[in-house]
Design an enzyme around this catalytic site. Structure first.
Site, PDB file in Angstrom:
ATOM      1  N   ASP A 126       0.866  -1.179   0.000  1.00 19.85           N
ATOM      2  CA  ASP A 126       0.000   0.000   0.000  1.00 19.85           C
ATOM      3  C   ASP A 126       0.897   1.221   0.000  1.00 19.85           C
ATOM      4  O   ASP A 126       1.976   1.209   0.597  1.00 19.85           O
ATOM      5  CB  ASP A 126      -0.898  -0.003   1.246  1.00 19.85           C
ATOM      6  CG  ASP A 126      -2.169   0.806   1.054  1.00 19.85           C
ATOM      7  OD1 ASP A 126      -3.264   0.219   1.014  1.00 19.85           O
ATOM      8  OD2 ASP A 126      -2.053   2.053   0.938  1.00 19.85           O
ATOM      9  N   LEU A 166     -34.813  -5.775   1.084  1.00 17.69           N
ATOM     10  CA  LEU A 166     -36.122  -5.107   1.080  1.00 17.69           C
ATOM     11  C   LEU A 166     -36.304  -4.417   2.429  1.00 17.69           C
ATOM     12  O   LEU A 166     -37.332  -4.581   3.085  1.00 17.69           O
ATOM     13  CB  LEU A 166     -37.242  -6.112   0.827  1.00 17.69           C
ATOM     14  CG  LEU A 166     -37.344  -6.679  -0.602  1.00 17.69           C
ATOM     15  CD1 LEU A 166     -38.528  -7.635  -0.712  1.00 17.69           C
ATOM     16  CD2 LEU A 166     -37.471  -5.568  -1.639  1.00 17.69           C
ATOM     17  N   CYS A 225     -19.689   1.308  -1.859  1.00 22.37           N
ATOM     18  CA  CYS A 225     -20.025   0.482  -3.023  1.00 22.37           C
ATOM     19  C   CYS A 225     -21.277   0.982  -3.725  1.00 22.37           C
ATOM     20  O   CYS A 225     -21.189   1.498  -4.840  1.00 22.37           O
ATOM     21  CB  CYS A 225     -20.189  -0.971  -2.618  1.00 22.37           C
ATOM     22  SG  CYS A 225     -18.602  -1.735  -2.285  1.00 22.37           S
TER      23      CYS A 225
HETATM   24  N1  LIG Z   1     -15.494  -1.889   0.656  1.00 26.59           N
HETATM   25  C1  LIG Z   1     -16.273  -2.837   0.154  1.00 26.59           C
HETATM   26  O1  LIG Z   1     -17.196  -3.326   0.808  1.00 26.59           O
HETATM   27  C2  LIG Z   1     -16.041  -3.345  -1.226  1.00 26.59           C
HETATM   28  C3  LIG Z   1     -16.654  -4.555  -1.630  1.00 26.59           C
HETATM   29  C4  LIG Z   1     -16.411  -5.018  -2.926  1.00 26.59           C
HETATM   30  C5  LIG Z   1     -15.605  -4.292  -3.798  1.00 26.59           C
HETATM   31  N2  LIG Z   1     -15.055  -3.111  -3.388  1.00 26.59           N
HETATM   32  C6  LIG Z   1     -14.184  -2.403  -4.317  1.00 26.59           C
HETATM   33  O2  LIG Z   1     -12.824  -2.686  -3.946  1.00 26.59           O
HETATM   34  C7  LIG Z   1     -12.001  -1.541  -4.182  1.00 26.59           C
HETATM   35  C8  LIG Z   1     -11.305  -1.142  -2.895  1.00 26.59           C
HETATM   36  O3  LIG Z   1     -12.287  -0.758  -1.953  1.00 26.59           O
HETATM   37  P1  LIG Z   1     -11.917  -0.593  -0.408  1.00 26.59           P
HETATM   38  O4  LIG Z   1     -13.190  -0.355   0.297  1.00 26.59           O
HETATM   39  O5  LIG Z   1     -11.036  -1.696   0.027  1.00 26.59           O
HETATM   40  O6  LIG Z   1     -11.071   0.779  -0.469  1.00 26.59           O
HETATM   41  P2  LIG Z   1     -10.040   1.337   0.613  1.00 26.59           P
HETATM   42  O7  LIG Z   1      -9.973   2.780   0.393  1.00 26.59           O
HETATM   43  O8  LIG Z   1     -10.386   0.812   1.967  1.00 26.59           O
HETATM   44  O9  LIG Z   1      -8.654   0.648   0.189  1.00 26.59           O
HETATM   45  C9  LIG Z   1      -7.922   1.040  -0.926  1.00 26.59           C
HETATM   46  C10 LIG Z   1      -6.447   1.014  -0.544  1.00 26.59           C
HETATM   47  O10 LIG Z   1      -5.673   1.243  -1.716  1.00 26.59           O
HETATM   48  C11 LIG Z   1      -4.562   2.054  -1.357  1.00 26.59           C
HETATM   49  N3  LIG Z   1      -4.057   2.707  -2.570  1.00 26.59           N
HETATM   50  C12 LIG Z   1      -4.663   3.695  -3.287  1.00 26.59           C
HETATM   51  N4  LIG Z   1      -3.906   4.010  -4.340  1.00 26.59           N
HETATM   52  C13 LIG Z   1      -2.811   3.216  -4.296  1.00 26.59           C
HETATM   53  C14 LIG Z   1      -1.683   3.073  -5.122  1.00 26.59           C
HETATM   54  N5  LIG Z   1      -1.536   3.801  -6.213  1.00 26.59           N
HETATM   55  N6  LIG Z   1      -0.741   2.153  -4.770  1.00 26.59           N
HETATM   56  C15 LIG Z   1      -0.878   1.401  -3.665  1.00 26.59           C
HETATM   57  N7  LIG Z   1      -1.957   1.480  -2.855  1.00 26.59           N
HETATM   58  C16 LIG Z   1      -2.887   2.388  -3.169  1.00 26.59           C
HETATM   59  C17 LIG Z   1      -5.132   3.014  -0.324  1.00 26.59           C
HETATM   60  O11 LIG Z   1      -4.102   3.590   0.460  1.00 26.59           O
HETATM   61  C18 LIG Z   1      -6.063   2.111   0.452  1.00 26.59           C
HETATM   62  O12 LIG Z   1      -5.403   1.514   1.562  1.00 26.59           O
HETATM   63  C19 LIG Z   1     -12.926  -0.467  -4.766  1.00 26.59           C
HETATM   64  O13 LIG Z   1     -12.882  -0.561  -6.164  1.00 26.59           O
HETATM   65  C20 LIG Z   1     -14.300  -0.891  -4.266  1.00 26.59           C
HETATM   66  O14 LIG Z   1     -15.325  -0.445  -5.098  1.00 26.59           O
HETATM   67  C21 LIG Z   1     -15.238  -2.629  -2.121  1.00 26.59           C
END
Ligand SMILES: NC(=O)c1ccc[n+]([C@@H]2O[C@H](COP(=O)([O-])OP(=O)(O)OC[C@H]3O[C@@H](n4cnc5c(N)ncnc54)[C@H](O)[C@@H]3O)[C@@H](O)[C@H]2O)c1
Length: 457
Positions: A41, A278, A288
């Site tokens: 990260d 529902l 999301c």
């Molecule tokens: N949160 C959910 O419930 C969920 C469920 C399914 C899918 N998603 C999808 O998964 C993806 C991530 O969601 P999340 O909730 O985990 O987000 P988040 O913000 O919690 O995590 C993303 C991480 O990526 C890191 N990051 C950003 N840019 C970076 C880079 N260039 N290099 C390295 N690290 C980098 C950030 O520091 C962060 O820790 C999104 O596309 C989201 O739509 C989320």
């Protein structure tokens, strides 16, 4: 054979880029099923915390799992992508894809990671999109790899493996998914992911969540990349549609004196419909549904397909806060100078995530009406305190309702279900509860002398 996890005969080295809600769970769970995982990260603070053994988010079972996997040497963290990618067979991209101002998904973090992977890789790798991305992102990633990869790395393969976990039960959902979707164009990519997921499909891992695991089959759906990408956006948009639909019905219930809980029950008993999602209330939020809905509309526009049905879904959701405010005003008149308790800040229970949470919009609107806001949430207060200045954060729900003119329940935390309601009543200046999640039984509250207003009842 892996000595620490004999149930996974083919452990592999993988890299997870972006260790947020999705990436950290993915990394911990793949380590738990016997693989060697390195989490990358670019958030220095997050990596420093993880390296010290602190999990920076709240998610049930996650901290124990991360601690164990780190201790047993299957999981580690770094800021350096090169270190993560060097020895891995597959790199999972789990970075954020937040909305741009026009609603499209911002793919700049995905692009940054792909370019850097291409740059540091000295041999072929499987690049797996786990972040939620617009259809055809896989194609775009392939082009970037060709463009930026070193000459000898022509063997990159791309796969889409959308994630369906829910925050609040992410570990459980990851280990016991309703389905695993893998979008690939090359058989070797399909085989690698099938092997990686095999312990989940055959349920050969030690479950950290259940003593007796659900005996459901886990279907593995192999598709082309574009279909896998679409499955994610189409699923989330459908779930959002179900919520807005029942909220519309809730509005009608209020006008005609019906009870939306009964209507939802009656609808949900039809197996073609199902009861899940529902739940009428103060609306959906989180990282999301709102952003994926907007992005999907934009994807439709880009490809000449009218998805404006989903704009209505968004509009109906946007009205929920207005409706809650009107309920308050119908009982209290002007909110100026009134004190309102907001119970629940997280966008849903069992998480500390407040991104796009309805509580934020509600608090903003209450402050604009010049009300005083007191708030309590079991897990989300540290995050909320960083962005909300004019709110009086309280240590427990009783302190939050003390001296208030009304309390609005925004998140259906189990803790609120167990509240001593007589004590709540005694603490309040005016015992009025707006139940934004329809948690309580009107008759019980009214018998205690608490004025109760639900959503659609
Ligand atoms: N949160 C959910 O419930 C969920 C469920 C399914 C899918 N998603 C999808 O998964 C993806 C991530 O969601 P999340 O909730 O985990 O987000 P988040 O913000 O919690 O995590 C993303 C991480 O990526 C890191 N990051 C950003 N840019 C970076 C880079 N260039 N290099 C390295 N690290 C980098 C950030 O520091 C962060 O820790 C999104 O596309 C989201 O739509 C989320």
């Amino acid at each position: 054979m892996n000595p620490t996890n004999p149930t996974n005969p083919t452990p592999m080295e993988i890299c997870v880029v972006g260790v947020g809600y999705v990436g950290l769970v993915t990394a911990a769970c793949f380590a738990h099923t016997g693989n060697t995982v390195i989490g990358v990260d670019d958030d220095q603070e997050k990596i420093a915390l993880l390296q010290q053994g602190t999990v920076p988010i709240y998610e049930p079972f996650l901290d124990q799992m991360v601690a164990r996997e780190v201790r047993e040497g299957r999981l580690r963290f770094t800021r350096h992508l090169g270190e993560g990618v060097r020895s891995c067979r597959a790199a999972f991209i789990c970075v954020g894809t937040p909305p741009l101002e026009n609603g499209e998904a911002d793919l700049s973090a995905v692009e940054d990671v792909v370019r850097r992977i291409a740059d540091v890789s000295d041999g072929p790798r499987l690049i797996v999109e786990k972040s939620t991305v617009p259809v055809q992102t896989g194609l775009w990633i392939e082009k970037m790899l060709q463009l930026y990869g070193r000459g000898e790395t022509g063997g990159f393969a791309v796969a889409s493996n959308p994630e369906f976990l829910r925050e609040g039960s992410a570990v459980e959902d990851f280990l016991h998914p309703d389905r695993i979707v893998i979008g690939v164009e090359r058989p070797e990519a399909a085989e690698l992911l099938r092997v990686l997921y095999d312990p989940l499909i055959r349920r050969t891992f030690r479950c950290p969540v259940h003593e007796a695991c659900p005996q459901r089959e886990v279907p593995l759906l192999m598709t082309d990349i574009a279909s896998a990408e679409l499955i994610k956006h189409a699923s989330n948009s459908f779930l959002a549609t179900k919520i807005s639909y029942i909220n519309l019905i809730a509005d009608l219930c209020e006008r005609v004196g019906a009870d939306v809980l009964k209507v939802a029950e009656g609808m949900g008993l039809d197996r073609r419909i199902g009861r899940a999602f529902l739940d009428a209330g103060i609306g959906f939020g989180g990282f999301c549904l709102p952003k994926d809905l907007q992005a999907f509309v934009r994807i439709g526009e880009k490809h000449g397909c009218d998805l404006s049905l989903l704009r209505e879904v968004e509009r109906i959701n946007g009205e929920r806060i207005d409706i809650a405010l009107k309920k308050l005003q119908s009982r209290l008149g002007s909110l100026r100078g009134k004190t309102i308790a907001v119970l629940g800040l997280a966008f849903k229970p069992n998480t500390d995530d407040i991104r796009f949470a309805p509580s934020l919009e509600l608090i903003d609107r209450l402050l604009k009406e010049q009300a005083t806001v007191k708030a309590y949430d079991p897990k989300a207060m540290p995050k909320a305190q960083r962005i909300l200045r004019a709110v009086d954060f309280c240590n427990d729900p009783y302190a939050a309702v003390e001296g208030t003119d009304a309390a609005v329940i925004v998140t259906e935390w189990e803790e609120f279900r167990r509240l001593d309601l007589l004590r709540v009543k005694r603490q309040m200046r005016h015992p009025l509860i707006i139940d934004g999640r329809n948690m309580f039984d009107r008759r019980v509250l009214e018998s205690m002398g608490i004025e109760y207003i639900g959503m659609g009842r």
